[in-house]
Design an enzyme around this catalytic site. Structure first.
Site, mmCIF file in Angstrom:
data_model
loop_
_atom_site.group_PDB
_atom_site.id
_atom_site.type_symbol
_atom_site.label_atom_id
_atom_site.label_comp_id
_atom_site.label_asym_id
_atom_site.label_seq_id
_atom_site.Cartn_x
_atom_site.Cartn_y
_atom_site.Cartn_z
ATOM 1 N N CYS A 112 -82.339 6.590 -98.797
ATOM 2 C CA CYS A 112 -82.519 5.848 -97.541
ATOM 3 C C CYS A 112 -83.699 6.344 -96.715
ATOM 4 O O CYS A 112 -84.123 5.670 -95.779
ATOM 5 C CB CYS A 112 -81.227 5.885 -96.728
ATOM 6 S SG CYS A 112 -79.899 5.003 -97.571
ATOM 7 N N HIS A 252 -83.164 3.779 -89.691
ATOM 8 C CA HIS A 252 -82.512 3.299 -90.912
ATOM 9 C C HIS A 252 -81.153 2.712 -90.528
ATOM 10 O O HIS A 252 -80.452 3.256 -89.669
ATOM 11 C CB HIS A 252 -82.339 4.480 -91.877
ATOM 12 C CG HIS A 252 -81.455 4.175 -93.035
ATOM 13 N ND1 HIS A 252 -81.713 3.133 -93.898
ATOM 14 C CD2 HIS A 252 -80.297 4.742 -93.463
ATOM 15 C CE1 HIS A 252 -80.761 3.095 -94.813
ATOM 16 N NE2 HIS A 252 -79.896 4.054 -94.566
ATOM 17 N N ASN A 282 -76.725 -2.132 -95.350
ATOM 18 C CA ASN A 282 -77.656 -1.053 -95.656
ATOM 19 C C ASN A 282 -78.433 -1.426 -96.921
ATOM 20 O O ASN A 282 -77.879 -1.403 -98.017
ATOM 21 C CB ASN A 282 -76.870 0.252 -95.844
ATOM 22 C CG ASN A 282 -77.757 1.438 -96.174
ATOM 23 O OD1 ASN A 282 -78.954 1.279 -96.407
ATOM 24 N ND2 ASN A 282 -77.160 2.617 -96.211
HETATM 25 C C1 LIG Z 1 -68.028 4.732 -94.887
HETATM 26 C C2 LIG Z 1 -67.576 4.738 -93.429
HETATM 27 C C3 LIG Z 1 -67.903 3.410 -92.775
HETATM 28 C C4 LIG Z 1 -66.099 4.961 -93.379
HETATM 29 O O1 LIG Z 1 -65.681 4.998 -92.032
HETATM 30 P P1 LIG Z 1 -64.683 6.146 -91.546
HETATM 31 O O2 LIG Z 1 -64.389 5.847 -90.140
HETATM 32 O O3 LIG Z 1 -65.364 7.462 -91.854
HETATM 33 O O4 LIG Z 1 -63.448 5.901 -92.435
HETATM 34 P P2 LIG Z 1 -62.738 6.914 -93.421
HETATM 35 O O5 LIG Z 1 -63.610 7.192 -94.606
HETATM 36 O O6 LIG Z 1 -62.243 8.079 -92.599
HETATM 37 O O7 LIG Z 1 -61.509 6.048 -93.860
HETATM 38 C C5 LIG Z 1 -60.501 5.690 -92.943
HETATM 39 C C6 LIG Z 1 -59.522 4.828 -93.660
HETATM 40 O O8 LIG Z 1 -60.114 3.529 -93.890
HETATM 41 C C7 LIG Z 1 -59.945 3.181 -95.252
HETATM 42 N N1 LIG Z 1 -61.057 2.330 -95.659
HETATM 43 C C8 LIG Z 1 -62.216 2.692 -96.272
HETATM 44 N N2 LIG Z 1 -62.963 1.599 -96.483
HETATM 45 C C9 LIG Z 1 -62.262 0.545 -96.006
HETATM 46 C C10 LIG Z 1 -62.511 -0.829 -95.953
HETATM 47 N N3 LIG Z 1 -63.647 -1.389 -96.419
HETATM 48 N N4 LIG Z 1 -61.582 -1.624 -95.381
HETATM 49 C C11 LIG Z 1 -60.452 -1.117 -94.880
HETATM 50 N N5 LIG Z 1 -60.142 0.196 -94.937
HETATM 51 C C12 LIG Z 1 -61.047 1.014 -95.485
HETATM 52 C C13 LIG Z 1 -59.913 4.494 -95.976
HETATM 53 O O9 LIG Z 1 -59.295 4.348 -97.242
HETATM 54 C C14 LIG Z 1 -59.101 5.344 -95.043
HETATM 55 O O10 LIG Z 1 -57.769 5.044 -95.218
HETATM 56 P P3 LIG Z 1 -56.645 6.209 -95.163
HETATM 57 O O11 LIG Z 1 -56.749 6.756 -93.777
HETATM 58 O O12 LIG Z 1 -55.397 5.477 -95.457
HETATM 59 O O13 LIG Z 1 -57.058 7.189 -96.210
HETATM 60 C C15 LIG Z 1 -68.293 5.867 -92.659
HETATM 61 O O14 LIG Z 1 -67.796 7.118 -93.083
HETATM 62 C C16 LIG Z 1 -69.759 5.858 -92.816
HETATM 63 O O15 LIG Z 1 -70.434 4.909 -92.429
HETATM 64 N N6 LIG Z 1 -70.336 6.942 -93.351
HETATM 65 C C17 LIG Z 1 -71.745 7.046 -93.524
HETATM 66 C C18 LIG Z 1 -72.127 6.204 -94.681
HETATM 67 C C19 LIG Z 1 -73.590 6.036 -94.789
HETATM 68 O O16 LIG Z 1 -74.258 5.965 -93.801
HETATM 69 N N7 LIG Z 1 -74.084 5.977 -96.020
HETATM 70 C C20 LIG Z 1 -75.411 5.747 -96.307
HETATM 71 C C21 LIG Z 1 -76.237 6.872 -95.854
HETATM 72 S S1 LIG Z 1 -77.879 6.466 -95.979
#
Ligand SMILES: CC(C)(COP(=O)(O)OP(=O)(O)OC[C@H]1O[C@@H](n2cnc3c(N)ncnc32)[C@H](O)[C@@H]1OP(=O)(O)O)[C@@H](O)C(=O)NCCC(=O)NCCS
Length: 327
Positions: A112, A252, A282
């Site tokens: 990214c 980004h 993204n």
């Molecule tokens: C991926 C992301 C959106 C997840 O959000 P979060 O608030 O951290 O959520 P978590 O990973 O803690 O998951 C919370 C819950 O939601 C669930 N969940 C994950 N994806 C889901 C979806 N698409 N729909 C519904 N629930 C979802 C998980 O399974 C978890 O459930 P649990 O509590 O029963 O285990 C977030 O971590 C993120 O954006 N991270 C950075 C990613 C990024 O920027 N990547 C590219 C970098 S360049």
């Protein structure tokens, strides 16, 4: 001598996948995706369309905007984590599609952060006087490496490309400074394990889903929130620039919450922070040029504006660029 951006072109494939489409294939909801990421829809390619197709189209649009013959381009740097193939480079494939002769180029892998790294790499060729016109392209077909049964990753990404042309700048114009950092201790927080020299493709790597994006979302989130702001603060301090001097912050687009947290920590005015993740998701190396285009369309990016670019990505990779917008 500085380098400046003299043209911008972008391209996304026409097909759109909405959050409602994902509700049909994984257990998720429009509400969850919007509130956790800010994404409403993303563009995805049809079968047979590859990164070089998107990149070539974006490059053509940039060259059309500049009104020059493609033959004037002397080097092509392609930022991508989804090359058409491991080799030849996507730069070669785009060169051939554009029909440019007597040019050289290569791909740059920094996930990214690849667009800002490629921008800086291209700028060096201008600064040294080695080249007069360099094409910098950020293009990714993330849909080719997503596991559409993993709800935690498949909803995040989209396909898209952007290209800028770099040329020599007058005094004080163009790309002013940059702050880049890599940290491989985060390698296993966001990666695609299969298909490289460590785990060459086998039936087993396919069965174990090793050719898809794997991510520890929370680890990436925490790193991104901290390091994107750190890099920007260092860059601004070194150049005696205050947050209030920044006319346009183009980060980004990985998660709306990361962008807003960074903008708040830097003390930027919300109206100067560009967010278009709701339309594209993204797109990895495509996000920053796509966001430049959105900023222009919204009248938030004008000639003479002081612009801050920032990114964090797999690696980990961190990048920030300070520039004076010149088109
Ligand atoms: C991926 C992301 C959106 C997840 O959000 P979060 O608030 O951290 O959520 P978590 O990973 O803690 O998951 C919370 C819950 O939601 C669930 N969940 C994950 N994806 C889901 C979806 N698409 N729909 C519904 N629930 C979802 C998980 O399974 C978890 O459930 P649990 O509590 O029963 O285990 C977030 O971590 C993120 O954006 N991270 C950075 C990613 C990024 O920027 N990547 C590219 C970098 S360049």
């Amino acid at each position: 001598m500085h380098a400046k951006i003299t043209a911008l072109g972008t391209y996304v494939p026409p097909r759109v996948m909405t959050n409602a489409d994902f509700e049909k294939i994984v257990e998720t909801s429009d509400e969850w995706i919007i509130s956790r990421t800010g994404i409403r829809e993303r563009h995805v390619v049809d079968k047979g369309v590859a990164t070089s197709d998107l990149g070539a189209e974006a490059a053509k649009r940039a060259l059309t905007e500049r009104g020059i013959d493609a033959q004037e381009v002397e080097a092509i740097v392609v930022a991508t984590v989804t090359p058409d193939m491991l080799f030849p480079s996507t730069a070669c494939l785009i060169q051939h599609k554009l029909g440019i002769k007597k040019v050289w180029g290569f791909d740059l892998s920094a996930a990214c952060s690849a667009f800002v790294y490629a921008l800086q790499t291209g700028a060096q060729f201008i600064q040294t006087g080695a080249h007069k016109k360099v094409l910098v392209i950020g293009a990714d077909v993330m849909s080719s490496i997503l596991d559409y049964s993993d709800r935690a990753t498949c909803i995040l990404f989209g396909d898209g490309a952007g290209a800028v042309l770099l040329e020599a700048a007058e005094d004080g114009e163009g790309i002013i400074d940059f702050e880049h950092e890599i940290d491989g201790s985060g390698a296993c927080s966001l990666y695609m394990p299969g298909g490289g020299s460590l785990h060459p493709s086998t039936h087993e790597t396919v069965d174990k889903k090793m050719h898809y994006v794997h991510q520890d979302g929370q680890a990436v989130f925490k790193f991104a929130v901290r390091k994107m702001a750190d890099a920007c603060e260092n860059l601004l301090a070194r150049n005696n620039v205050k947050a209030s001097d920044i006319d346009c912050f183009i980060p980004h687009q990985a998660n709306q919450r990361i962008i807003k947290a960074t903008g708040d920590r830097l003390g930027l005015k919300p109206e100067n922070v560009i967010i278009n993740i709701e339309r594209f998701g993204n797109t990895t190396a495509g996000t920053i040029p796509l966001a430049m285009q959105t900023a222009r369309e919204e009248g938030k990016l004008k000639k003479g504006d002081l612009v801050l670019l920032a990114s964090v990505g797999a690696g980990f990779t961190v990048g920030a660029t300070l520039l004076r917008w010149t088109i």
